[in-house]
Design a protein around this motif. Structure first.
Motif, PDB file in Angstrom:
ATOM      1  N   ALA A  75       0.776  -1.275   0.045  1.00  0.00           N
ATOM      2  CA  ALA A  75      -0.153   0.044  -0.012  1.00  0.00           C
ATOM      3  C   ALA A  75       0.859   1.535   0.053  1.00  0.00           C
ATOM      4  CB  ALA A  75      -0.936   0.065   1.292  1.00  0.00           C
ATOM      5  N   LEU A  76       0.655   2.152  -0.897  1.00  0.00           N
ATOM      6  CA  LEU A  76       1.377   3.343  -1.110  1.00  0.00           C
ATOM      7  C   LEU A  76       0.644   4.521  -0.845  1.00  0.00           C
ATOM      8  CD1 LEU A  76       3.850   2.202  -4.032  1.00  0.00           C
ATOM      9  CD2 LEU A  76       4.461   1.924  -1.436  1.00  0.00           C
ATOM     10  N   SER A  77       0.970   5.548  -0.302  1.00  0.00           N
ATOM     11  CA  SER A  77       0.126   6.714  -0.388  1.00  0.00           C
ATOM     12  C   SER A  77       0.191   7.600  -1.592  1.00  0.00           C
ATOM     13  CB  SER A  77       0.843   7.629   0.669  1.00  0.00           C
ATOM     14  OG  SER A  77       2.197   7.763   0.410  1.00  0.00           O
ATOM     15  N   PRO A  78      -0.709   8.424  -2.079  1.00  0.00           N
ATOM     16  CA  PRO A  78      -0.926   8.948  -3.427  1.00  0.00           C
ATOM     17  C   PRO A  78       0.422   9.604  -3.691  1.00  0.00           C
ATOM     18  CG  PRO A  78      -2.786   9.366  -2.184  1.00  0.00           C
ATOM     19  CD  PRO A  78      -1.753   8.586  -1.026  1.00  0.00           C
ATOM     20  N   GLU A  79       1.177  10.223  -2.766  1.00  0.00           N
ATOM     21  CA  GLU A  79       2.332  11.139  -3.102  1.00  0.00           C
ATOM     22  C   GLU A  79       3.502   9.995  -3.507  1.00  0.00           C
ATOM     23  OE1 GLU A  79       1.918  10.943   1.301  1.00  0.00           O
ATOM     24  OE2 GLU A  79       0.720  11.347  -0.291  1.00  0.00           O
ATOM     25  N   TYR A  81       2.832   6.584  -4.530  1.00  0.00           N
ATOM     26  CA  TYR A  81       2.195   5.957  -5.607  1.00  0.00           C
ATOM     27  C   TYR A  81       2.459   6.552  -7.040  1.00  0.00           C
ATOM     28  CZ  TYR A  81      -1.218   3.067  -8.088  1.00  0.00           C
ATOM     29  OH  TYR A  81      -1.994   1.802  -8.910  1.00  0.00           O
ATOM     30  N   HIS A  82       2.145   7.844  -7.029  1.00  0.00           N
ATOM     31  CA  HIS A  82       2.266   8.611  -8.341  1.00  0.00           C
ATOM     32  C   HIS A  82       3.787   9.359  -8.306  1.00  0.00           C
ATOM     33  CE1 HIS A  82      -2.207   7.890  -9.512  1.00  0.00           C
ATOM     34  NE2 HIS A  82      -2.404   8.453  -8.042  1.00  0.00           N
ATOM     35  N   ALA A  90      12.354   5.391  -3.162  1.00  0.00           N
ATOM     36  CA  ALA A  90      13.000   4.728  -1.955  1.00  0.00           C
ATOM     37  C   ALA A  90      11.880   4.014  -0.964  1.00  0.00           C
ATOM     38  CB  ALA A  90      13.974   5.818  -1.145  1.00  0.00           C
ATOM     39  N   VAL A  91      10.928   4.915  -0.342  1.00  0.00           N
ATOM     40  CA  VAL A  91       9.769   4.210   0.208  1.00  0.00           C
ATOM     41  C   VAL A  91       9.013   3.105  -0.448  1.00  0.00           C
ATOM     42  CG1 VAL A  91       7.616   4.603   1.165  1.00  0.00           C
ATOM     43  CG2 VAL A  91       9.011   6.380   1.387  1.00  0.00           C
ATOM     44  N   ALA A  92       9.045   3.325  -1.830  1.00  0.00           N
ATOM     45  CA  ALA A  92       8.351   2.010  -2.782  1.00  0.00           C
ATOM     46  C   ALA A  92       9.230   0.690  -2.496  1.00  0.00           C
ATOM     47  CB  ALA A  92       7.935   2.478  -3.946  1.00  0.00           C
ATOM     48  N   ALA A  93      10.443   1.094  -2.639  1.00  0.00           N
ATOM     49  CA  ALA A  93      11.722  -0.103  -2.577  1.00  0.00           C
ATOM     50  C   ALA A  93      11.526  -0.664  -1.243  1.00  0.00           C
ATOM     51  CB  ALA A  93      12.968   0.347  -3.022  1.00  0.00           C
ATOM     52  N   HIS A  94      11.243   0.147  -0.389  1.00  0.00           N
ATOM     53  CA  HIS A  94      11.323  -0.272   1.258  1.00  0.00           C
ATOM     54  C   HIS A  94      10.247  -1.504   1.365  1.00  0.00           C
ATOM     55  CE1 HIS A  94      11.803  -0.076   5.593  1.00  0.00           C
ATOM     56  NE2 HIS A  94      10.238   0.283   5.723  1.00  0.00           N
ATOM     57  N   GLU A  95       8.994  -0.863   0.893  1.00  0.00           N
ATOM     58  CA  GLU A  95       8.003  -1.551   1.398  1.00  0.00           C
ATOM     59  C   GLU A  95       8.206  -3.072   0.467  1.00  0.00           C
ATOM     60  OE1 GLU A  95       5.997  -1.112   3.431  1.00  0.00           O
ATOM     61  OE2 GLU A  95       6.502   1.088   3.622  1.00  0.00           O
ATOM     62  N   ILE A  96       8.587  -3.093  -0.772  1.00  0.00           N
ATOM     63  CA  ILE A  96       9.003  -4.146  -1.508  1.00  0.00           C
ATOM     64  C   ILE A  96       9.903  -5.013  -0.506  1.00  0.00           C
ATOM     65  CG2 ILE A  96      10.080  -5.089  -3.635  1.00  0.00           C
ATOM     66  CD1 ILE A  96       7.107  -4.329  -3.941  1.00  0.00           C
ATOM     67  N   GLY A  97      10.884  -4.516  -0.003  1.00  0.00           N
ATOM     68  CA  GLY A  97      11.867  -5.175   0.746  1.00  0.00           C
ATOM     69  C   GLY A  97      10.964  -6.181   1.712  1.00  0.00           C
ATOM     70  N   HIS A  98       9.988  -5.294   2.428  1.00  0.00           N
ATOM     71  CA  HIS A  98       9.030  -6.123   3.315  1.00  0.00           C
ATOM     72  C   HIS A  98       8.475  -7.346   2.774  1.00  0.00           C
ATOM     73  CE1 HIS A  98       9.714  -3.938   6.799  1.00  0.00           C
ATOM     74  NE2 HIS A  98       9.238  -2.842   6.414  1.00  0.00           N
ATOM     75  N   ALA A  99       8.038  -7.239   1.484  1.00  0.00           N
ATOM     76  CA  ALA A  99       7.369  -8.034   0.476  1.00  0.00           C
ATOM     77  C   ALA A  99       8.295  -9.507   0.302  1.00  0.00           C
ATOM     78  CB  ALA A  99       6.672  -7.513  -0.776  1.00  0.00           C
ATOM     79  N   ILE A 100       9.504  -8.981  -0.107  1.00  0.00           N
ATOM     80  CA  ILE A 100      10.392 -10.046  -0.212  1.00  0.00           C
ATOM     81  C   ILE A 100      10.832 -10.861   1.046  1.00  0.00           C
ATOM     82  CG2 ILE A 100      13.005 -10.386  -0.771  1.00  0.00           C
ATOM     83  CD1 ILE A 100      13.020  -7.934  -2.514  1.00  0.00           C
TER      84      ILE A 100
END
Length: 226
Positions: A75-79, A81-82, A90-100
């Motif tokens: 889940a990514l905030s609008p700022e 996400y877009h 960096a935040v998107a990569a961090h959350e993907i890190g959790h998914a991994i």
């Protein structure tokens, strides 16, 4: 005067980390014209690259960025996400890190199940006690009851804060063992890696900063009960 200075110092120590996290994320949120993709696009690309089966990217509410293991949702905030900024990728990569972590069932992913859910439950209990303490005290006219309930609430809230600290290894792993090496593979130019490092540090400390802020709110409730 010394008491005022001491109070200000305590408030700064407690609220400072949260203000620092927000400042770092804001500082590096400027859109970059030649950024190849948004936070959501990077997240979707990494899901495909690392074959994270069933994981989806969704747009969340403002200031909400998290990975839900039960729903397999990034889940990514609008700022974020877009966004096409250092903060966004960096935040998107961090959350993907959790998914991994969770998709590969790494040992570090067990920390969240062990501590975070329990921390939320304990915090809710402490908050409930604080809400009902004045009502019960007024109903039975017993100041001792208020003190007893206040003490229980303090213990539960502080326990919750310590549990947030306990999941720091998972947060730092997502930032510096997962996200940062990924971004260094050409997803960000070399001159922006330092900024990404700061954002990832802020992302890793978000829970702890929030827990410290809860302690400040707790102090306000204690004064109210007194």
């Amino acid at each position: 005067m010394p008491y005022i200075l001491i109070a200000l110092a305590i408030v700064t120590l407690i609220a400072g980390p949260q203000l620092w996290v927000r400042f770092v994320l804001w500082r590096h949120s400027k859109e970059i014209a030649d950024m190849p993709g948004s936070g959501a696009e990077l997240a979707e690309h990494l899901i495909e690259r690392y074959q994270l089966e069933g994981v989806k990217v969704v747009k969340a509410n403002p200031n909400e960025n998290y990975y839900s293991p039960s729903e397999k949702i990034v889940a990514l905030s609008p700022e974020i996400y877009h966004g096409k900024s250092v903060t966004a990728v960096a935040v998107a990569a961090h959350e993907i890190g959790h998914a991994i972590q969770f998709c590969k069932e790494e040992p570090v992913s067990k920390l969240r199940d062990r501590y975070l859910t329990r921390a939320h439950q304990i915090k809710r209990i402490g908050a409930g006690i604080l809400v009902f303490a004045p009502i019960l005290t007024f109903a039975i006219k017993s100041p001792a009851m208020a003190l007893w309930m206040g003490a229980v609430a303090v213990i539960t809230m502080l326990s919750s804060a310590l549990m947030y600290v306990a999941i720091l290894p998972e947060e730092f792993d997502a930032s510096f063992n997962k996200a940062l090496p990924i971004l260094k593979e050409g997803y960000l130019p070399e001159n922006l890696i330092g900024a990404a490092n700061s954002v990832l540090k802020a992302a890793a400390l978000t829970y702890v900063a929030g827990a410290l802020l809860d302690v400040l709110r707790l102090w306000r409730w204690i004064r109210f009960i007194r």
